[in-house]
Scaffold this active site. Structure first.
Site, PDB file in Angstrom:
ATOM      1  N   ASP A 117     -46.684  34.339 -66.968  1.00 24.42           N
ATOM      2  CA  ASP A 117     -47.692  35.124 -66.277  1.00 24.42           C
ATOM      3  C   ASP A 117     -47.219  36.579 -66.285  1.00 24.42           C
ATOM      4  O   ASP A 117     -46.066  36.889 -66.568  1.00 24.42           O
ATOM      5  CB  ASP A 117     -47.913  34.580 -64.857  1.00 24.42           C
ATOM      6  CG  ASP A 117     -49.222  35.057 -64.256  1.00 24.42           C
ATOM      7  OD1 ASP A 117     -49.665  34.489 -63.259  1.00 24.42           O
ATOM      8  OD2 ASP A 117     -49.812  36.019 -64.811  1.00 24.42           O
TER       9      ASP A 117
HETATM   10  C1  GLC Z   1     -52.403  37.805 -63.467  1.00 24.00           C
HETATM   11  C2  GLC Z   1     -52.691  36.382 -63.041  1.00 24.00           C
HETATM   12  C3  GLC Z   1     -53.058  35.474 -64.182  1.00 24.00           C
HETATM   13  C4  GLC Z   1     -53.784  36.274 -65.249  1.00 24.00           C
HETATM   14  C5  GLC Z   1     -52.795  37.261 -65.837  1.00 24.00           C
HETATM   15  C6  GLC Z   1     -53.458  38.172 -66.884  1.00 24.00           C
HETATM   16  O1  GLC Z   1     -51.373  38.338 -62.699  1.00 24.00           O
HETATM   17  O2  GLC Z   1     -51.730  35.720 -62.243  1.00 24.00           O
HETATM   18  O3  GLC Z   1     -53.873  34.426 -63.649  1.00 24.00           O
HETATM   19  O4  GLC Z   1     -54.278  35.412 -66.260  1.00 24.00           O
HETATM   20  O5  GLC Z   1     -52.168  38.055 -64.839  1.00 24.00           O
HETATM   21  O6  GLC Z   1     -54.400  38.992 -66.278  1.00 24.00           O
END
Ligand code: GLC
Length: 720
Positions: free
Chosen positions: A275
């Protein structure tokens, strides 16, 4: 032609041929996901030319759920892709990822609302439309479905998943993965999906996003892992490792969870992406000394692609040269990434058709599906004296409240490409569905004007709720009451002694106890998407008979949290949820929910009887067959979601008092009866024991069937 460019060869042959040609730097380049914004386009072009980008993340901030994001620019995407394909040494295409959570230009209800529809076909259809529209914007990969089990409505991200039940969430995971990916990801309009956030993210202590999680391996296996296992079995292309730690181990650095469980036990053959900054956050979690140490720990644990941190591109080659990372592990990660790119057909179709967006975005058929799933996701919680449906003429109907004319909030959080101007408001929807109705609206958003409008009406519809900024990522709340003024408006209008309908537009279960007391009818509309206002009107005026059922328990107050139906049977009876309590749960509040899991009313009534079980004793592994007769006892046709729960009366590991194991949506004309049959197999009766192994034990079970989790219609059987 080099074998890897030959579409007639198998994907695995093409992967191995390409891998064999790659230098160490080119392999590491595939592990690198770069945030691509308009500010760094020159850097992105340079990295693409050098073969140092595996993926572009189409997001302009770390909180894409609620902060404005750049539009996915197709021209820019094609231009960068052309550099990667035609100017880099091996021409490996880039995979573009974006958060397409519940729609692209056509915005569907938030996933928690979609779960309330219990309509797997529609959920799949909505995902397939989102995929088609997103692919037209140059998106190859979505960071969805979010399949975190959530038992705490204070947590803002409860809106992004499918609720508290592993069975329902697993079914939704399968449907959405299939919708995004189809049977063949290389087909036009299909995109790679991403099961997230692996795993246990929804158990954040206090409902505070990103917080630590303390759950046992047994709870992980019986509650939080099943949706991910279902997604893997459905062929999900990618999995995203979460931010949090479980019992002292950040998931993003957990070899046990990412490699032993996900890749080895579940046989996941796609790739794991971290993430946003989750690898860098190992520094904050004080598990890593520096960026190189963080890269080592995440990569060895099983994270294949680095979202945004640039730790892999900066350190993995050195770690390989130093012998701390094996070529074998590096090849495994690159192989997984290339496999998904080949499955997506990116080598054959690296560019986006510039005409496609104009044809598919907001297509009328898509809007029709959005309207239908929104109506089927809405849950009728109260309807005293059959106030609803409303007459389409002959009565003066006031439509007031902060959500009555609202557009943006109806789309909910995590709508990067939805546009508020496309949203149909509740007032607009009512005027279109009931053009002859005598609608009175407030001349302003002032309470005085709203109350004035109510004074001149026969029936009052009050649309309340919460802004999308109160839910989604990094947006948790400590209290679940409606924001100030809304309850007072309802209670003030209630004192006029006229019928009051309250429509709640929210992302999470709110503690609407006072609203429930003051209103004659309550319709939970969630954040219903682009067509939300039409769907609300379809239900209020009876064009659609509500059939939604709650995918999550509604507490009376935040003080009851966590409160969920599939809880354990305690040593001393404190189960007020199922009215089986000898002790007070609290002195100052009941332990009962405001509304239980699986609850939802209709404009008709359904009667259950003739519960039958084929055999009251079965051998281990033998299927258990049960059936029930469901009859529509009302005057209008309707759909009932028949739910089947199982209790394991005695087991070697404590088990929930009940667990959903099957459900079926049935349509019944007035007076019509249907027999609904369920087959419970070994999977339905088994569980993970303390040793982490799935087991089915002999003993007595009860199967319950009804219209919500509290049904008392049950029958016992024994597994020998
Ligand atoms: C964010 C979220 C995740 C998302 C990613 C890209 O922090 O936790 O769900 O897909 O970053 O935006």
């Amino acid at each position: 032609m080099e074998p890897y460019k030959n579409p007639n060869l198998s994907i695995e042959e093409r992967v191995e041929d390409l891998l064999s040609r790659m230098t160490l730097e080119e392999k590491v380049g595939q592990l690198n996901q770069v945030v691509a914004t308009k500010w760094n386009i020159d850097e992105v072009r340079k990295l693409a030319r050098e073969g140092k980008i595996g993926s572009r993340l189409l997001a302009s901030s770390g909180l894409a759920g609620n902060e404005e994001q750049h539009t996915a620019d197709v021209l820019e995407g094609n231009e960068v892709q052309r550099i990667a394909v035609e100017e880099s040494r091996l021409g490996i295409p880039i995979i573009n990822g974006r958060d397409v959570i519940h729609g692209h230009r056509t915005v569907f209800p938030i996933p928690l609302a979609q779960a309330a529809s219990w309509d797997l076909d529609l959920v799949e259809k909505a995902a397939s439309i989102a995929a088609l529209e997103a692919s037209a914007s140059g998106v190859h990969w979505t960071f969805a479905p979010m399949i975190d089990i959530a038992r705490d409505p204070r947590w803002g991200r409860i809106i992004e998943g499918y609720g508290e039940d592993p069975y329902l969430c697993s079914a939704m995971a399968r449907a959405s993965v299939k919708g995004f990916q189809g049977e063949d990801m290389s087909a036009e309009g299909r995109i790679a999906a991403c099961a997230k956030h692996y795993v246990g993210y929804g158990a954040a202590e206090g409902g505070r996003d990103y917080n630590s999680v303390e759950i046992t391996d047994n709870t992980l296996r019986n509650v939080y892992l099943p949706p991910f296992k279902a997604a893997v079995e459905s062929g999900v292309a990618t999995v995203m490792s979460a931010f949090h730690e479980i019992g002292g181990e950040p998931v993003t650095a957990s070899y046990y969870l990412l490699t032993e469980v996900l890749k080895n036990e579940f046989q996941f053959d796609g790739f794991v992406v971290s993430d946003w900054e989750a690898i860098m956050q190992l520094l904050h979690q004080r598990l890593a000394e520096d960026s190189k140490d963080a890269a080592l720990k995440a990569f060895q644990a099983g994270v294949d692609m680095d979202m945004k941190d640039q730790f892999y591109i900066n350190h993995i080659a050195d770690l390989v040269r130093e012998g701390k990372v094996s070529e074998e592990r590096l090849d495994d990660a690159v192989r997984r990434i290339l496999r998904i790119k080949f499955r997506l057909g990116l080598f054959e179709h690296p560019y986006t058709d510039l005409e496609l967006a104009r044809k598919v975005h907001l297509h009328k058929d898509h809007l029709e599906i959005a309207r239908r799933i929104a109506a089927r996701s809405m849950v009728l919680l109260k309807n005293k004296n059959g106030l609803l449906p409303l007459p389409k003429k002959g009565k003066r109907i006031a439509v007031i409240g902060p959500m009555a004319n609202e557009k943006r909030a109806l789309m909910g959080s995590w709508t990067l490409d939805g546009r508020a101007e496309d949203v149909i408001t509740i007032i607009e929807g009512i005027k279109r569905v009931a053009p002859e109705a005598n609608i009175i609206t407030s001349s302003s958003g002032l309470m005085d004007d709203m109350i004035y409008a109510a004074r001149h009406a026969d029936i009052i519809v009050i649309a309340v709720g919460e802004s999308q900024i109160r839910s989604g990522e990094a947006n948790s709340v400590a209290d679940l009451e409606l924001s100030p003024g809304q309850e007072e408006l309802v209670e003030t209008v209630h004192r006029f002694g006229k019928p009051v309908v309250v429509v709640v537009c929210a992302g999470r279960p709110l503690a609407i106890t006072k609203i429930d007391a003051a209103a004659d009818a309550v319709l939970y509309a969630w954040h219903p998407g682009t067509q939300g206002g039409l769907a609300v009107a379809d239900i209020l005026f009876g064009d659609v008979n509500p059939s939604g059922k709650l995918p999550v328990t509604f507490p009376r107050t935040a003080g009851q949290i966590p409160l969920y139906y599939n809880h354990k049977s305690t040593g001393r009876a404190i189960d007020e949820y199922f009215n089986k309590s000898h002790f007070l749960n609290y002195h100052d509040q009941t332990g009962k929910p405001l509304y239980p899991f699986g609850f939802g009313l209709s404009y008709t009534t359904f009667e259950y009887d003739h519960l039958k079980i084929e055999k009251t004793e079965v051998q281990k592994g033998e299927e258990v067959k049960v059936s029930v007769q469901v009859t529509n006892r009302g005057k209008v046709a309707g759909e009932e979601i028949v739910q089947c729960y199982v209790s394991d009366k005695v087991s070697s590991t404590t088990r929930p008092v009940r667990e959903l194991k099957a459900f079926r949506r049935v349509h019944l004309q007035p007076g019509e009866s249907k027999t609904v049959a369920f087959t419970l197999d070994e999977e339905a009766l088994s569980f993970y024991g303390q040793d982490g192994k799935r087991i089915l034990e002999p003993g007595v079970f009860t199967v319950w069937i009804g219209g919500n989790c509290l049904t008392e219609l049950g029958v016992d059987f024994r597994v020998l």
